[in-house]
Design a protein around this motif. Structure first.
Motif, short mmCIF file in Angstrom:
data_model
loop_
_atom_site.label_atom_id
_atom_site.label_comp_id
_atom_site.label_asym_id
_atom_site.label_seq_id
_atom_site.Cartn_x
_atom_site.Cartn_y
_atom_site.Cartn_z
N MET A 251 4.14 11.88 0.15
CA MET A 251 2.90 12.57 0.50
C MET A 251 3.18 13.95 1.08
O MET A 251 2.45 14.91 0.80
CB MET A 251 2.11 11.72 1.49
CG MET A 251 1.50 10.46 0.90
SD MET A 251 0.18 10.81 -0.29
CE MET A 251 -1.12 11.38 0.79
N ASP B 172 -13.12 9.15 -1.54
CA ASP B 172 -12.76 10.23 -0.63
C ASP B 172 -13.94 11.16 -0.41
O ASP B 172 -14.22 11.56 0.73
CB ASP B 172 -11.57 11.01 -1.19
CG ASP B 172 -11.10 12.10 -0.25
OD1 ASP B 172 -10.80 11.78 0.92
OD2 ASP B 172 -11.05 13.27 -0.66
N ARG C 26 -5.84 12.82 -0.84
CA ARG C 26 -6.34 11.77 0.04
C ARG C 26 -6.95 10.62 -0.74
O ARG C 26 -6.99 9.49 -0.25
CB ARG C 26 -7.39 12.36 1.00
CG ARG C 26 -6.83 13.27 2.07
CD ARG C 26 -7.92 13.79 2.98
NE ARG C 26 -8.98 14.44 2.20
CZ ARG C 26 -10.02 15.05 2.74
NH1 ARG C 26 -10.14 15.10 4.06
NH2 ARG C 26 -10.94 15.62 1.98
N VAL D 66 0.84 -1.20 0.00
CA VAL D 66 0.00 0.00 0.00
C VAL D 66 0.88 1.25 0.00
O VAL D 66 0.63 2.22 -0.72
CB VAL D 66 -0.94 -0.01 1.23
CG1 VAL D 66 -1.64 1.34 1.38
CG2 VAL D 66 -1.98 -1.11 1.09
N ALA D 67 1.93 1.24 0.83
CA ALA D 67 2.84 2.39 0.90
C ALA D 67 3.54 2.62 -0.43
O ALA D 67 3.75 3.77 -0.84
CB ALA D 67 3.86 2.17 2.01
N LEU E 70 1.27 4.33 -2.62
CA LEU E 70 1.07 5.69 -2.15
C LEU E 70 2.17 6.63 -2.65
O LEU E 70 2.05 7.85 -2.47
CB LEU E 70 1.02 5.72 -0.62
CG LEU E 70 -0.37 5.69 0.00
CD1 LEU E 70 -0.28 5.70 1.52
CD2 LEU E 70 -1.22 6.84 -0.49
N LEU F 216 -4.89 7.38 -1.03
CA LEU F 216 -4.92 6.36 0.03
C LEU F 216 -5.97 5.30 -0.26
O LEU F 216 -5.70 4.10 -0.18
CB LEU F 216 -5.16 7.02 1.38
CG LEU F 216 -5.32 6.06 2.57
CD1 LEU F 216 -4.05 5.24 2.76
CD2 LEU F 216 -5.64 6.85 3.84
N TRP F 217 -7.18 5.76 -0.60
CA TRP F 217 -8.24 4.80 -0.91
C TRP F 217 -7.91 3.99 -2.16
O TRP F 217 -8.19 2.79 -2.22
CB TRP F 217 -9.56 5.55 -1.10
CG TRP F 217 -9.94 6.38 0.07
CD1 TRP F 217 -9.98 7.75 0.13
CD2 TRP F 217 -10.31 5.92 1.37
NE1 TRP F 217 -10.35 8.17 1.38
CE2 TRP F 217 -10.56 7.07 2.17
CE3 TRP F 217 -10.46 4.67 1.95
CZ2 TRP F 217 -10.95 6.99 3.49
CZ3 TRP F 217 -10.85 4.59 3.28
CH2 TRP F 217 -11.10 5.73 4.03
#
Length: 345
Positions: free
Chosen positions: A184, A329, A271, A43-44, A47, A274-275
């Protein structure tokens, strides 16, 4: 001077949020299994890619279907540099990752120069061709890139100061989280500053932006370079997690999934990345659960393995964009506001 004065509180606020979130997530890595740490690291890694793509597409209006190629440009130099250096020292990894980011930036600058002259479907088609060219390049120069089999490489273990039995997956998660946090933080400040306002001005009306003194072509190239840097870092981190690279991992499907992820997450702000990242990682387990629930035969299940994740992704995209055009979001923001209103009442 006023821009500097306004930018300093924004930077401090974003830095404070990043530190708090980082501490919480690092503490959480001690409470979850190695497999969940690996998923968190994935996930990171995404991101690092998706915020730059949102900045490029949502803020500047440039549609890129070739970010999988930019990720490959960041991943392959990691494998080549690690193999060259040996990969047994702690400083080998940052050098390899930096090499991958620089390679992606160079490729992004080349694509950006062409993108400055293209718009809409023409730009999408050009970047799509770049994504499709990755397997061809690796096959043509298979002596360097390993062909369809790709390249494998070694990584140095976690520092001995963390303990002899420190899980390697947790160490990978820390590396990826550091990359995501830096990405980010930097992009959030760019989006909230003059650069972000200029990107939106060009997106809304190029003629008016040009009359206001904005060099539209230069800005479009710069937006592509910034986005390519994030894609290169994300591709490099995915290579670090897998300790290998292959053209199949950075093909056309990845580029399309990245675009679907930012639309699903929301193009209105960072944001949404992230989702989108969570959705990309959860897609395959969700598809496996659906496949198990269907209880089909082995032959049918094998056919579903390649198409079911994309079908699930497409169905989720249709549902979300129908109920919340702003993406997940916007849906979460609207639900949060309603909850706050209910609490106040």
């Amino acid at each position: 001077m006023s821009g500097v004065a306004n930018g300093a509180p924004t930077l401090l606020r974003h830095l404070s949020i990043a530190v708090v979130v980082g501490v919480v997530v690092v503490c959480a890595t001690y409470q979850i299994s190695p497999f969940r740490n690996y998923q968190l690291a994935t996930v990171a890694a995404y991101l690092c890619v998706l915020p730059g793509l949102i900045l490029l597409t949502g803020f500047n209006g440039q549609i890129s279907l070739g970010h999988g190629a930019l990720m490959a440009a960041g991943a392959y130099p990691v494998a080549l540099t690690q193999a060259r250096l040996g990969g047994d020292q702690w400083w080998h990894l940052p050098v390899s990752v930096l090499t991958g980011v620089l390679a992606a930036v160079v490729l992004g600058a080349v694509i950006g120069v062409a993108a400055a002259r293209l718009h809409g479907p023409y730009l999408a088609g050009a970047t799509l061709a770049v994504a499709a060219a990755v397997p061809a390049v690796t096959t043509t120069f298979d002596g360097v890139f390993g062909g369809d089999a790709g390249l494998s490489f070694a990584l140095a273990p976690a520092p001995s100061s963390l303990g002899a039995y420190f899980p390697f997956e947790r160490w990978q998660a820390w590396i990826a989280l550091l990359g995501a946090g830096i990405t980010m933080l930097l992009l959030a400040n760019l989006a909230r500053g003059r650069f972000g306002r200029t990107l939106r001005a060009v997106r809304d009306d190029e003629v008016a932006a040009s009359l206001a003194g904005i060099h539209v072509g230069r800005l479009r190239v710069l937006a592509f370079v910034v986005s390519a840097a994030g894609a290169g870092l994300g591709g490099a981190l995915l290579a670090v997690l897998a300790q290998s690279v292959s053209p199949g991992a950075y093909g056309l499907t990845l580029s399309l999934n990245l675009m679907l992820a930012i639309v699903l997450g929301g193009l209105g702000g960072l944001r949404g990345a992230l989702w989108g990242a969570v959705t990309l990682v959860a897609l395959q387990p969700l598809a496996d659960a659906v496949s198990g629930w269907l209880e089909v035969g082995a032959a049918a299940q094998q056919r579903l393995e390649g198409t079911l994740p994309l079908a699930v992704f497409g169905l989720a995209l249709i549902v979300v964009t129908t109920t919340a055009p702003g993406g997940l979001d916007a849906l979460v923001t609207r639900a949060t506001r309603r909850l706050r209103g209910a609490v106040r009442r």
